[in-house]
Design a protein around this motif. Structure first.
Motif, mmCIF file in Angstrom:
data_model
loop_
_atom_site.group_PDB
_atom_site.id
_atom_site.type_symbol
_atom_site.label_atom_id
_atom_site.label_comp_id
_atom_site.label_asym_id
_atom_site.label_seq_id
_atom_site.Cartn_x
_atom_site.Cartn_y
_atom_site.Cartn_z
ATOM 1 N N ALA A 211 0.824 -1.215 0.000
ATOM 2 C CA ALA A 211 0.000 0.000 0.000
ATOM 3 C C ALA A 211 0.858 1.266 0.000
ATOM 4 O O ALA A 211 0.591 2.212 -0.751
ATOM 5 C CB ALA A 211 -0.947 -0.006 1.197
ATOM 6 N N ARG A 212 1.917 1.291 0.824
ATOM 7 C CA ARG A 212 2.756 2.492 0.910
ATOM 8 C C ARG A 212 3.502 2.781 -0.385
ATOM 9 O O ARG A 212 3.464 3.913 -0.887
ATOM 10 C CB ARG A 212 3.723 2.344 2.076
ATOM 11 C CG ARG A 212 4.678 3.509 2.307
ATOM 12 C CD ARG A 212 3.948 4.725 2.844
ATOM 13 N NE ARG A 212 3.550 5.666 1.787
ATOM 14 C CZ ARG A 212 2.685 6.641 1.941
ATOM 15 N NH1 ARG A 212 2.084 6.798 3.104
ATOM 16 N NH2 ARG A 212 2.380 7.458 0.958
ATOM 17 N N PRO A 213 4.220 1.800 -0.966
ATOM 18 C CA PRO A 213 4.908 2.120 -2.226
ATOM 19 C C PRO A 213 3.952 2.456 -3.371
ATOM 20 O O PRO A 213 4.294 3.279 -4.224
ATOM 21 C CB PRO A 213 5.738 0.862 -2.523
ATOM 22 C CG PRO A 213 5.183 -0.198 -1.669
ATOM 23 C CD PRO A 213 4.613 0.468 -0.465
ATOM 24 N N ILE A 214 2.760 1.862 -3.400
ATOM 25 C CA ILE A 214 1.799 2.230 -4.446
ATOM 26 C C ILE A 214 1.345 3.668 -4.252
ATOM 27 O O ILE A 214 1.228 4.434 -5.219
ATOM 28 C CB ILE A 214 0.589 1.267 -4.461
ATOM 29 C CG1 ILE A 214 1.032 -0.142 -4.859
ATOM 30 C CG2 ILE A 214 -0.479 1.756 -5.440
ATOM 31 C CD1 ILE A 214 -0.047 -1.201 -4.696
ATOM 32 N N ALA A 215 1.111 4.061 -3.006
ATOM 33 C CA ALA A 215 0.740 5.453 -2.731
ATOM 34 C C ALA A 215 1.867 6.400 -3.132
ATOM 35 O O ALA A 215 1.625 7.477 -3.711
ATOM 36 C CB ALA A 215 0.396 5.623 -1.248
ATOM 37 N N ASP A 216 3.114 6.013 -2.839
ATOM 38 C CA ASP A 216 4.260 6.839 -3.241
ATOM 39 C C ASP A 216 4.336 6.960 -4.758
ATOM 40 O O ASP A 216 4.617 8.044 -5.301
ATOM 41 C CB ASP A 216 5.559 6.228 -2.708
ATOM 42 C CG ASP A 216 5.678 6.323 -1.190
ATOM 43 O OD1 ASP A 216 4.954 7.143 -0.582
ATOM 44 O OD2 ASP A 216 6.491 5.567 -0.623
ATOM 45 N N ALA A 217 4.081 5.845 -5.459
ATOM 46 C CA ALA A 217 4.109 5.872 -6.923
ATOM 47 C C ALA A 217 3.008 6.764 -7.475
ATOM 48 O O ALA A 217 3.213 7.509 -8.446
ATOM 49 C CB ALA A 217 3.969 4.457 -7.476
ATOM 50 N N ILE B 144 8.206 -1.451 -6.144
ATOM 51 C CA ILE B 144 7.028 -2.243 -5.767
ATOM 52 C C ILE B 144 7.329 -3.688 -6.146
ATOM 53 O O ILE B 144 7.270 -4.059 -7.317
ATOM 54 C CB ILE B 144 5.761 -1.732 -6.487
ATOM 55 C CG1 ILE B 144 5.536 -0.237 -6.204
ATOM 56 C CG2 ILE B 144 4.542 -2.543 -6.057
ATOM 57 C CD1 ILE B 144 4.425 0.390 -7.022
ATOM 58 N N ALA B 145 7.655 -4.507 -5.143
ATOM 59 C CA ALA B 145 8.068 -5.897 -5.389
ATOM 60 C C ALA B 145 7.008 -6.863 -4.891
ATOM 61 O O ALA B 145 6.575 -6.777 -3.741
ATOM 62 C CB ALA B 145 9.398 -6.173 -4.690
#
Length: 202
Positions: A25-31, A166-167
């Motif tokens: 959720a966090r890296p998708i929000a950052d992206a 995002i892995a």
């Protein structure tokens, strides 16, 4: 027997979704924030991938240019094509080196402030490595979608502070591709939320 095996595909995918929801959720929000920052400041999103990743890149750019679930103005997004090795035979410098096809497109089309989204379900990928290096040379940020094999490759080591990784932690490429598509759905929804506000899709 056959039906049970088919059901297992669904169960395995569902289990993986529950396992990774919190962590992704966090890296998708950052992206999503990186994409909105790029697009609203006059930049563009370039997307690329190899194999199934190429199809995901095309799908993402179609959703941004046309629509995801809500009507909105088109967003500047372009999917980079597959290898340009054949047309480049006459260049000398890059003759026969198919790994540099994506990087050349980034060099030609990318500008400082643009964003590159690179999608790879596998591990080491010379074409994506070259594309990421070229994006950084053009002062672009990078969003990398990968599977677990990328951890052993040079791809993550290229990422900087403004990049997002995002892995999807699963060994089966099919599961990784399924989750990558879900990641792109979530990314498009988050972009639309930031641009259009909170409303139900039509």
């Amino acid at each position: 027997m056959l039906e049970a095996r088919i059901q297992q595909q669904f169960f395995e995918c569902a289990d993986l979704m529950y396992q990774v929801a919190d962590g992704l959720a966090r890296p998708i929000a950052d992206a999503a924030q990186a994409a909105v920052g790029c697009l609203t400041s006059g930049g563009k999103l370039l997307a690329c991938g190899q194999g199934g990743g190429q199809m995901l890149a095309q799908w993402l750019c179609s959703a941004l240019m046309l629509r995801f679930e809500r009507e909105r103005p088109p967003l500047a997004a372009l999917a980079l094509g597959p290898s340009l090795a054949q047309p480049l035979q006459a260049t000398g410098e890059l003759a026969g080196d198919s790994a540099l096809g994506l990087a050349l497109q980034v060099r030609a089309l990318g500008q400082p402030g643009d964003l590159l989204l690179a999608c790879s379900a596998g591990g080491e990928d010379a074409a994506l490595l070259a594309a990421v290096r070229e994006a950084h040379a053009k002062e672009m940020s990078v969003v990398l979608l990968s599977g677990p094999a990328a951890e052993a490759s040079a791809l993550p080591t290229l990422l900087g502070e403004t990049d997002v990784w995002i892995a999807v932690p699963h060994e089966r490429p099919a599961r990784v591709h399924e989750l990558h598509l879900l990641v792109l759905h979530a990314l498009c929804d988050a972009i639309d939320l930031q641009l259009l506000g909170d409303a139900e899709p039509s």
